[in-house]
Design a protein around this motif. Structure first.
Motif, PDB file in Angstrom:
ATOM      1  N   GLN A  59       0.937  -1.103   0.089  1.00  0.00           N
ATOM      2  CA  GLN A  59       0.012   0.034   0.043  1.00  0.00           C
ATOM      3  C   GLN A  59       0.794   1.157   0.029  1.00  0.00           C
ATOM      4  O   GLN A  59       0.434   2.303  -0.776  1.00  0.00           O
ATOM      5  N   GLN A  67      -0.678   4.189  -8.377  1.00  0.00           N
ATOM      6  CA  GLN A  67      -1.571   3.264  -8.291  1.00  0.00           C
ATOM      7  C   GLN A  67      -1.641   2.571  -9.671  1.00  0.00           C
ATOM      8  O   GLN A  67      -1.143   2.783 -10.665  1.00  0.00           O
ATOM      9  N   HIS A  77      -5.440  -5.846  -3.193  1.00  0.00           N
ATOM     10  CA  HIS A  77      -5.833  -5.216  -2.034  1.00  0.00           C
ATOM     11  C   HIS A  77      -6.682  -6.283  -1.074  1.00  0.00           C
ATOM     12  O   HIS A  77      -6.717  -6.522  -0.200  1.00  0.00           O
ATOM     13  N   ALA A 210      -8.563   0.994  -0.461  1.00  0.00           N
ATOM     14  CA  ALA A 210      -7.256   0.689  -1.141  1.00  0.00           C
ATOM     15  C   ALA A 210      -6.380   1.865  -1.449  1.00  0.00           C
ATOM     16  O   ALA A 210      -5.213   1.954  -1.698  1.00  0.00           O
ATOM     17  N   THR A 211      -7.052   2.819  -0.875  1.00  0.00           N
ATOM     18  CA  THR A 211      -6.160   4.092  -1.354  1.00  0.00           C
ATOM     19  C   THR A 211      -6.070   4.958   0.176  1.00  0.00           C
ATOM     20  O   THR A 211      -5.144   4.736   0.738  1.00  0.00           O
TER      21      THR A 211
END
Length: 675
Positions: A59, A67, A77, A210-211
């Protein structure tokens, strides 16, 4: 810190901190399903450790260097999350926790396959443009089942049941009542929607996980490593400990601070409540009231910017329309302030009613030493400043992590060693597992709602049921949000309520208006309304997890603690209505004088309501006085000029009566007379 100061601190801990680490963990495991994890040893312990570390490193790599394509980023993820959940979370609460069950190894291997399938077949899957093969179908079906099971283990049964109900609805659409009916989806279409598009499992919720969310969870883990959690308690005691009913105000203050880095009401209760609840009990608060103060304050932590239990990031994506994270944090500021002000007022009047004092001098920390460590709050301040100046959210979180490591270097006690950094990375990933499961499962719900148009159907039905009445519609939405929010963590809670309940408010305030033309203030009002009521489900009986956790520390009755919590958090039941009727609270399209007036009347109204609910102001209130001051409070809160001035007039009259009778009582006491 000198030897004398250390000894003084240890004496304070011995006097108040009566909950051991083992007891805290037991309470967490009972009421916070995300804490019910295995404690394996040997080779498997190292595999899980390095798996969590690899998750964080992946991550961080994508946050720094960019990304991967959406499907690859989100599936990796998800793969990490599912694999680690099946290795860490047992299938049953009472299952052995010292070893991994044989079938969980199988589920973990399937999770790896599901998480890597898009990466290995990306070009082919994209070229097929929605057409799936038999093997695609099997992989997608396995993915849906794994997500449901992972959510059950790491998040809880409520969201899993809701997701399954939505899948059933998608399949049996034609058999539902007319206002909900749709043509239905076959199994292949459902699997295709859920796994092979970005409208299902890999939709907006897991995209945010996921971010933004993951990096902010890492930021929180690094802050905890620097000792900022304990510092929140010390700072709260230093600032509020000597006030009337000091321990309760310490709980309110420390929980508000904990909420800036915590993503769980229950975890917040156990973290700060293990210290504040015994303190309150020792100084005379009833068990149920002591637990209620901590539960109400800790739940409010999810409403406190900048993190807001990670819901702020989801809100940015769900509302869209160019709204920024800073817009959300700014809009949340005044409502959060009003929430904690309401609890503070209630605890103040209760302390005066019972006659509770603040802490003695020997029970207070050394204020000079506490304020010397104020630099520990710099990372949180830096995050706010960075976002205020337009720094992208993810970059702000990364800078926050770097600043927290740098700030810890100021003091030998807080300085982070390489081992501490690695442990923070591992703990951040472990904290994220519940969010991964929750957002993936929530994606199932969102996917069905979007595909079938259920959100609009339910919205129109609610408005029709209320006969177009705004008050009735809001009451129906409130009830729906409270029910949908029961037992769900903050992220899942918000996704569910904003998808199912918020459209009703939008449909009422902007009828027959396309989504892209609905005013931003209307969207924010609707989303904040359902967000608030979804959150306070944690302290609203019968399923009041935060209140039940607090009762586990206080030894009080869980239901009575929940009732007291709901009473203390009366502001939370009022603020959402204020937001809808007076959107100036959100600081959107308004002026500073308007904001100041709304805040003034709101706080004044809460003082009146607090006095009426507790039954004490400068002296004990008679029953008819309680009714009058509560009515005055409601008039002040209702955003109309006539009601504001009427409420203010009644407030001033009651204040003068209370003050004069209190003063007269004191004079009589001084002359030896009784009243």
């Amino acid at each position: 810190m000198t030897t004398q100061e250390k000894s003084r601190k240890e004496e304070r801990v011995d006097e108040f901190e009566q909950i051991s680490a083992e007891e805290q963990q037991a309470i967490l495991e009972k009421y916070d399903i995300e804490s019910n994890v295995r404690t394996v040893t040997g080779v498997m312990k190292h595999i899980i450790f390095f798996g969590l570390l690899a998750f964080s490193l992946f991550q961080l790599y994508t946050a720094i260097f960019g990304q991967f394509p959406a499907q690859i980023q989100r599936t990796i993820h998800l793969g990490f999350g599912l694999t680690l959940i099946f290795l860490l979370f047992p299938a049953r609460k009472k299952a052995p926790k010292h070893k991994v069950a044989w079938f969980d190894y199988l589920l973990a291997l399937l999770s790896i396959a599901v998480g890597s399938y898009w990466s290995m077949n990306y070009t082919e899957l994209v070229n097929r443009n929605g057409s799936i093969t038999q093997i695609d179908f099997i992989v997608g079906l396995i993915a849906v089942v794994l997500v449901l099971e992972a959510a059950r283990r790491a998040v809880g049964l409520p969201i899993t049941i809701i997701a399954i109900a939505f899948l059933i609805y998608a399949y049996y659409g034609p058999y539902f009542p007319a206002f909900m009916a749709h043509r239905g989806q076959d199994l292949e279409s459902i699997v295709n929607l859920m796994y092979f598009t970005t409208d299902g499992i890999f939709g907006t919720p897991i995209s945010v996980s996921a971010t933004f969310i993951f990096v902010f969870l890492l930021f929180g883990a690094f802050l905890v490593k620097t000792g900022v959690g304990q510092y929140f308690n010390d700072l709260a005691v230093a600032l509020a400990g000597k006030l009337i009913g000091g321990p309760a105000k310490v709980a309110v203050f420390s929980s508000a601070l904990q909420g800036t880095i915590s993503g769980s009401s229950v975890a917040n209760v156990v973290t700060s409540g293990s210290y504040t609840i015994p303190m309150m009990k020792k100084l005379g608060y009833r068990k149920e009231f002591a637990g209620a103060v901590e539960a109400a304050a800790s739940t409010g932590g999810q409403l406190m910017p900048p993190i807001m239990g990670a819901a702020a990031f989801l809100m940015v994506e769900f509302i869209g329309r160019g709204i920024t994270y800073w817009d959300i944090a700014k809009a949340a500021a005044i409502p959060a302030l009003l929430y904690f002000t309401g609890i503070w007022i209630m605890t103040h009047f209760e302390a005066k009613r019972v006659g509770l004092r603040g802490l003695r001098d020997d029970q207070m920390p050394n204020r000079q030493e506490v304020f010397k460590k104020i630099y520990l709050l710099l990372p949180i301040v830096a995050i706010v400043v960075l976002m205020l100046t337009g720094t992208p959210v993810m970059h702000a979180a990364l800078y926050g992590i770097i600043i927290s490591i740098g700030v810890a270097m100021f003091n030998k006690e807080t300085r982070l060693k390489p081992k501490d950094v690695i442990e923070a990375l591992v703990e951040g990933a472990r904290t994220a597992l519940g969010v991964v499961a929750a957002t993936a499962c929530a994606g199932i719900i969102v996917g069905v709602v979007v595909k079938t148009g259920l959100g609009l159907s339910l919205a129109n039905s609610l408005v029709a049921l209320a006969g177009g009445s705004i008050i009735l519609t809001l009451i129906f939405v409130m009830i729906a949000s409270l029910i949908l929010g029961m037992g769900a963590p903050t992220t899942a809670n918000y996704v569910i309520t904003s998808t199912i309940a918020a459209p009703a408010i939008v449909a009422l305030l902007s009828p027959n208006t396309p989504q892209e033309l609905v005013p931003i203030v209307v969207l924010l009002s609707a989303h904040f309304f359902v967000f608030y009521f979804g959150i306070i489900a944690d302290i609203t009986p019968p399923v009041a997890l935060a209140a039940f956790a607090a009762s586990g520390i206080s030894g009080g009755d869980p239901i009575k603690t929940g009732v007291n919590s709901a009473k203390l958090a009366i502001a939370a039941f009022i603020i959402p209505y204020m937001i809808v009727f007076s959107p100036a609270l959100l600081m959107i399209d308004t002026t500073i004088p308007q904001i100041l007036w709304v805040v003034f009347t709101a706080i004044t109204g809460m003082v009146a309501i607090g006095a009426g609910v507790i039954g004490y102001w400068y002296r004990k209130l008679y029953w008819f006085e309680r009714i009058i001051v509560i009515a005055a409070g409601l008039l002040l809160i209702y955003p109309e000029k006539f009601s504001d001035w009427a409420g203010l007039a009644i407030f001033i009259v009651m204040f003068v009566i209370q003050f004069l009778s209190h003063k007269k009582g004191n004079q009589n006491d001084n002359t030896g007379l009784t009243v």
